[in-house]
Motif scaffolding. Structure first.
Motif, mmCIF file in Angstrom:
data_model
loop_
_atom_site.group_PDB
_atom_site.id
_atom_site.type_symbol
_atom_site.label_atom_id
_atom_site.label_comp_id
_atom_site.label_asym_id
_atom_site.label_seq_id
_atom_site.Cartn_x
_atom_site.Cartn_y
_atom_site.Cartn_z
ATOM 1 N N GLU A 1 14.830 -71.510 32.640
ATOM 2 C CA GLU A 1 13.482 -71.037 32.372
ATOM 3 C C GLU A 1 13.499 -69.582 31.907
ATOM 4 O O GLU A 1 14.141 -68.731 32.525
ATOM 5 N N GLY A 2 12.818 -69.305 30.799
ATOM 6 C CA GLY A 2 12.749 -67.952 30.274
ATOM 7 C C GLY A 2 13.713 -67.662 29.141
ATOM 8 O O GLY A 2 13.547 -66.670 28.420
ATOM 9 N N GLN A 3 14.735 -68.515 28.956
ATOM 10 C CA GLN A 3 15.687 -68.270 27.886
ATOM 11 C C GLN A 3 15.127 -68.741 26.552
ATOM 12 O O GLN A 3 14.109 -69.437 26.475
ATOM 13 N N ARG A 4 15.800 -68.375 25.486
ATOM 14 C CA ARG A 4 15.505 -68.918 24.165
ATOM 15 C C ARG A 4 16.670 -69.788 23.740
ATOM 16 O O ARG A 4 17.826 -69.477 24.035
ATOM 17 N N VAL A 5 16.382 -70.904 23.092
ATOM 18 C CA VAL A 5 17.443 -71.830 22.710
ATOM 19 C C VAL A 5 17.260 -72.258 21.261
ATOM 20 O O VAL A 5 16.133 -72.393 20.768
ATOM 21 N N ARG A 6 18.402 -72.448 20.601
ATOM 22 C CA ARG A 6 18.416 -73.003 19.247
ATOM 23 C C ARG A 6 19.280 -74.246 19.276
ATOM 24 O O ARG A 6 20.453 -74.201 19.651
ATOM 25 N N LEU A 7 18.685 -75.366 18.879
ATOM 26 C CA LEU A 7 19.379 -76.653 18.881
ATOM 27 C C LEU A 7 19.531 -77.127 17.445
ATOM 28 O O LEU A 7 18.539 -77.473 16.783
ATOM 29 N N ALA A 8 20.763 -77.111 16.960
ATOM 30 C CA ALA A 8 21.050 -77.542 15.597
ATOM 31 C C ALA A 8 21.401 -79.023 15.625
ATOM 32 O O ALA A 8 22.429 -79.428 16.169
ATOM 33 N N VAL A 9 20.525 -79.844 15.043
ATOM 34 C CA VAL A 9 20.684 -81.301 15.091
ATOM 35 C C VAL A 9 21.081 -81.797 13.703
ATOM 36 O O VAL A 9 20.320 -81.639 12.742
ATOM 37 N N THR A 10 22.260 -82.409 13.601
ATOM 38 C CA THR A 10 22.777 -82.928 12.337
ATOM 39 C C THR A 10 22.667 -84.443 12.324
ATOM 40 O O THR A 10 23.080 -85.117 13.282
ATOM 41 N N ASN A 11 22.141 -84.977 11.255
ATOM 42 C CA ASN A 11 21.952 -86.414 11.111
ATOM 43 C C ASN A 11 23.019 -86.993 10.196
ATOM 44 O O ASN A 11 23.030 -86.725 8.990
ATOM 45 N N THR A 12 23.923 -87.796 10.764
ATOM 46 C CA THR A 12 24.955 -88.443 9.953
ATOM 47 C C THR A 12 24.629 -89.896 9.640
ATOM 48 O O THR A 12 25.450 -90.610 9.062
ATOM 49 N N LEU A 13 23.429 -90.354 10.016
ATOM 50 C CA LEU A 13 23.014 -91.713 9.699
ATOM 51 C C LEU A 13 22.674 -91.826 8.221
ATOM 52 O O LEU A 13 22.524 -90.830 7.517
ATOM 53 N N GLN A 14 22.487 -93.062 7.767
ATOM 54 C CA GLN A 14 22.040 -93.305 6.398
ATOM 55 C C GLN A 14 20.530 -93.479 6.333
ATOM 56 O O GLN A 14 20.001 -94.018 5.350
ATOM 57 N N GLU A 15 19.849 -93.033 7.344
ATOM 58 C CA GLU A 15 18.392 -93.106 7.414
ATOM 59 C C GLU A 15 17.868 -91.851 8.094
ATOM 60 O O GLU A 15 18.628 -91.138 8.759
ATOM 61 N N ASP A 16 16.584 -91.587 7.954
ATOM 62 C CA ASP A 16 15.992 -90.418 8.591
ATOM 63 C C ASP A 16 16.091 -90.551 10.114
ATOM 64 O O ASP A 16 16.112 -91.664 10.671
ATOM 65 N N SER A 17 16.132 -89.403 10.775
ATOM 66 C CA SER A 17 16.180 -89.396 12.225
ATOM 67 C C SER A 17 15.394 -88.201 12.753
ATOM 68 O O SER A 17 14.779 -87.443 11.983
ATOM 69 N N SER A 18 15.411 -88.031 14.061
ATOM 70 C CA SER A 18 14.667 -86.948 14.704
ATOM 71 C C SER A 18 15.070 -86.891 16.166
ATOM 72 O O SER A 18 15.676 -87.827 16.705
ATOM 73 N N ILE A 19 14.717 -85.804 16.820
ATOM 74 C CA ILE A 19 14.802 -85.705 18.275
ATOM 75 C C ILE A 19 13.518 -85.067 18.783
ATOM 76 O O ILE A 19 13.095 -84.015 18.294
ATOM 77 N N HIS A 20 12.898 -85.727 19.744
ATOM 78 C CA HIS A 20 11.720 -85.209 20.445
ATOM 79 C C HIS A 20 12.150 -84.752 21.831
ATOM 80 O O HIS A 20 12.881 -85.458 22.531
ATOM 81 N N TRP A 21 11.700 -83.583 22.220
ATOM 82 C CA TRP A 21 12.051 -82.990 23.521
ATOM 83 C C TRP A 21 10.949 -83.349 24.505
ATOM 84 O O TRP A 21 9.959 -82.636 24.658
#
Length: 601
Positions: free
Chosen positions: A85-105
């Motif tokens: 709690e209180g930190q800052r975070v950067r999450l680099a998400v790479t998609n190697t699929l052959q279709e669109d993707s996403s991540i919901h937190w």
């Protein structure tokens, strides 16, 4: 963070035994492998200010059979993300699929552009691209992450988030385990949807039979005739069942028996997450009580129970006090609510131990109350409880006739059938083929035991048992109230809000920034719906003002209603939907917009 130490002898045994299991569980992250000593801050978790995640294809084996999974960093479940709690975070998400993707937190408070819902908060992650999510961590607790693209979530794209508080924990414990519950099928979820569209009860292999009638089980012949006349099935509890699902705990089926270690006498925190696509679970540890200390990541006044039902997308943190000086293993049992299957894991003082597995309990039957008819019993003879004994008999409602004649508000019984489609009980619902029923008398069921646990002889958690550990922060009375109906034609597998599917081009639900609104969810269907709002928490109205439980997901029981008070304190566009994946994909999805007054136009 609590100590995760074991004595040296146990540590050596654990290492040797765990290494032997790695070859059998190469698609499992270190924290989820059997024989784990608990989560800490080592290589089994991802932490810090910069985290890299990769979405890709992986083989997955369970029960000796190999299938295809969509995974995070090559594992199912994905890695634990541990933040503070209180930190800052950067999450680099790479998609190697052959279709669109996403991540919901899921459950994490952040700017809406970082929420990860394609078409609502961002365009999605194209094949071969990397998207950088960046935000400040404003909370603590147990949460999770998953795909919000297509059916990838059902294929394994999910993982746990643990956020440590900036200050001390309000409860003491010596060890913690993350417990991710999920359902897995070797049948592609799109094929599941196709079959459900063809026949809503396609995967229900627990229908009533002539043999059960002759044996005096389940419903009477008169009751069956009545339900058949309504074209409804009291065994239709889960759309997708154990007929094709293998139920998992930390990526393990019952055969693989995930084992979490403890030292006798310890207090163990279990961070339990339901990451299923379509399954609500009943969770218990036979022989051990559980003390619930958090719900959906938010601290609650500790309450002891023997069993609870965890809906899809909910999280519960429980403390289990292990008996001192014993060499006993305990089963952690996650049983599907329709009793079509279950998964067991083991909590043990040393590797290799196996706890007893209780048999599946008798599957429950739906009742008239699950149709939204209050406590009414059409037969006057009571309904079957699912535990081998009949519920107390009830008299038919005054003024109500049996099938074949008569009528009451909300029902047309002409011709021996009942059509519960009286629009006067829900004037805002768009009537059409997608609305098979409207609940004539929906009731607040937050104080009731959930489906299948009504007559259990031990303690069962209800929402009214949950009280916020700290007083609710917004004490204003809601300035307005709105009803939202959960509607469906289960036979044709059509799901919607207020009779309108998302694909029909429905307008967003508007909120003014910082307004206080009471939302009444009314379930006109005969299935429970875990309803989730993004970017916000709400207070479930349970009759204890000032201490209402604060949640991001609430399970609305069949024929019931749940009210929650929402402070619209997050600007932007947010998803609002049923977290049963097939229901959401079929149309039970809306967008909530939060705007300042000057931006509302």
């Amino acid at each position: 963070m609590p100590s995760i130490s074991l004595d040296r002898r146990t540590l050596i045994r654990s290492a040797a035994w765990g290494c032997g299991g790695i070859a059998l569980s190469a698609a499992l992250p270190a924290w989820a492998r059997s024989g784990t000593m608990g989560i800490g801050s080592g290589s089994e978790v991802l932490s810090g200010e910069s985290i890299a995640l990769t979405i890709g294809h992986s083989p997955f084996t369970v029960g000796g059979k190999e299938g295809h999974a969509v995974t995070i960093n090559g594992t199912l479940p994905g890695p634990i993300i541990r933040l503070k709690e209180g930190q800052r975070v950067r999450l680099a998400v790479t998609n190697t699929l052959q279709e669109d993707s996403s991540i919901h937190w899921h459950g994490v408070l952040l700017p809406f552009q970082m929420d990860g819902v394609p078409g609502v908060s961002f365009p999605g992650i194209k094949p071969g691209e990397t998207y950088n999510y960046e935000f400040e961590v404003k909370q603590s607790g147990t949460y999770w992450y998953h795909s919000h693209s297509g059916m990838q979530e059902a294929m394994g794209q999910y993982g746990a988030i643990v956020i440590d508080p900036a200050g001390p924990e309000p409860v003491a414990y010596e060890r913690e385990h993350v417990v991710v519950l999920s359902d897995w099928s070797f049948m592609h979820p799109m094929e599941q949807m196709r079959k459900l569209k063809a026949m809503g009860g396609y995967f229900n292999m627990q229908k009533q039979t002539l043999a059960s009638l002759l044996a005096g089980k389940d419903q009477s012949a008169a009751e069956r005739t009545m339900w058949a006349g309504m074209r409804m099935d009291p065994t239709d509890i889960s759309d997708v069942s154990g007929s094709i699902y293998t139920y998992l705990i930390n990526g393990h089926g019952s055969q693989e028996n995930w084992t979490g270690l403890f030292i006798p006498g310890e207090r163990v925190r279990l961070r339990i997450i339901n990451a299923s696509a379509m399954t609500n679970f009943n969770v218990r540890i036979p022989g051990l009580p559980m003390t619930v200390v958090a719900a959906d990541g938010q601290n609650v006044v500790p309450v002891e129970t023997d069993e609870f039902q965890i809906a899809i997308a909910e999280t519960y943190d429980v403390i289990v006090k292990m008996p001192p000086a014993t060499d006993t293993a305990y089963g952690l049992i996650a049983e599907a609510i329709d009793r079509s299957g279950q998964c067991r894991a083991t909590l043990a003082p040393r590797p290799g131990m196996v706890a007893a597995v209780p048999p599946l309990r008798e599957r429950p039957l739906l009742t008239m109350k699950d149709m939204g008819m209050g406590d009414m019993d059409m037969s006057g003879g009571g309904g079957h409880s699912g535990h081998g004994s009949a519920a107390p008999a009830k008299e038919p409602m005054p003024g109500m006739d049996m099938p074949g004649g008569g009528a009451m508000a909300g029902m047309d019984m002409s011709g021996g059938s009942m059509k519960m489609r009286d629009p006067s009980v829900a004037p805002q619902v768009k009537m059409g083929p997608g609305v098979a029923t409207l609940a004539p008398m929906p009731t607040d069921r937050t104080g009731e035991r959930p489906t299948g646990l009504e007559t259990a002889e031990h303690r069962v958690l209800t929402y009214r048992d949950l009280k916020s550990l700290t007083p609710n922060t917004d004490t204003r009375k809601p300035s307005r109230e709105m009803d939202l109906h959960l509607t469906a034609n289960m036979e044709r597998y059509m799901w919607s809000f207020d009779g309108v599917k998302f694909s029909d081009g429905v307008d967003p639900i508007p909120f003014r920034y910082n307004e206080r609104v009471r939302v009444n969810l009314i379930n006109d269907t005969m299935m429970p719906h875990p309803i989730h709002i993004h970017g916000h928490f709400f207070e479930v109205v349970t009759g204890d003002p000032g201490r209402h439980p604060v949640k991001h997901t609430v399970n609305v029981l069949p024929g019931g209603k749940v009210s929650f008070d929402l402070t619209a304190d997050a600007l932007g566009d947010w998803a609002f939907h049923c977290h049963m994946l097939h229901h959401m994909m079929a149309g039970m999805f809306r967008v909530v917009t939060v705007r300042k007054d000057e931006d509302a136009a």
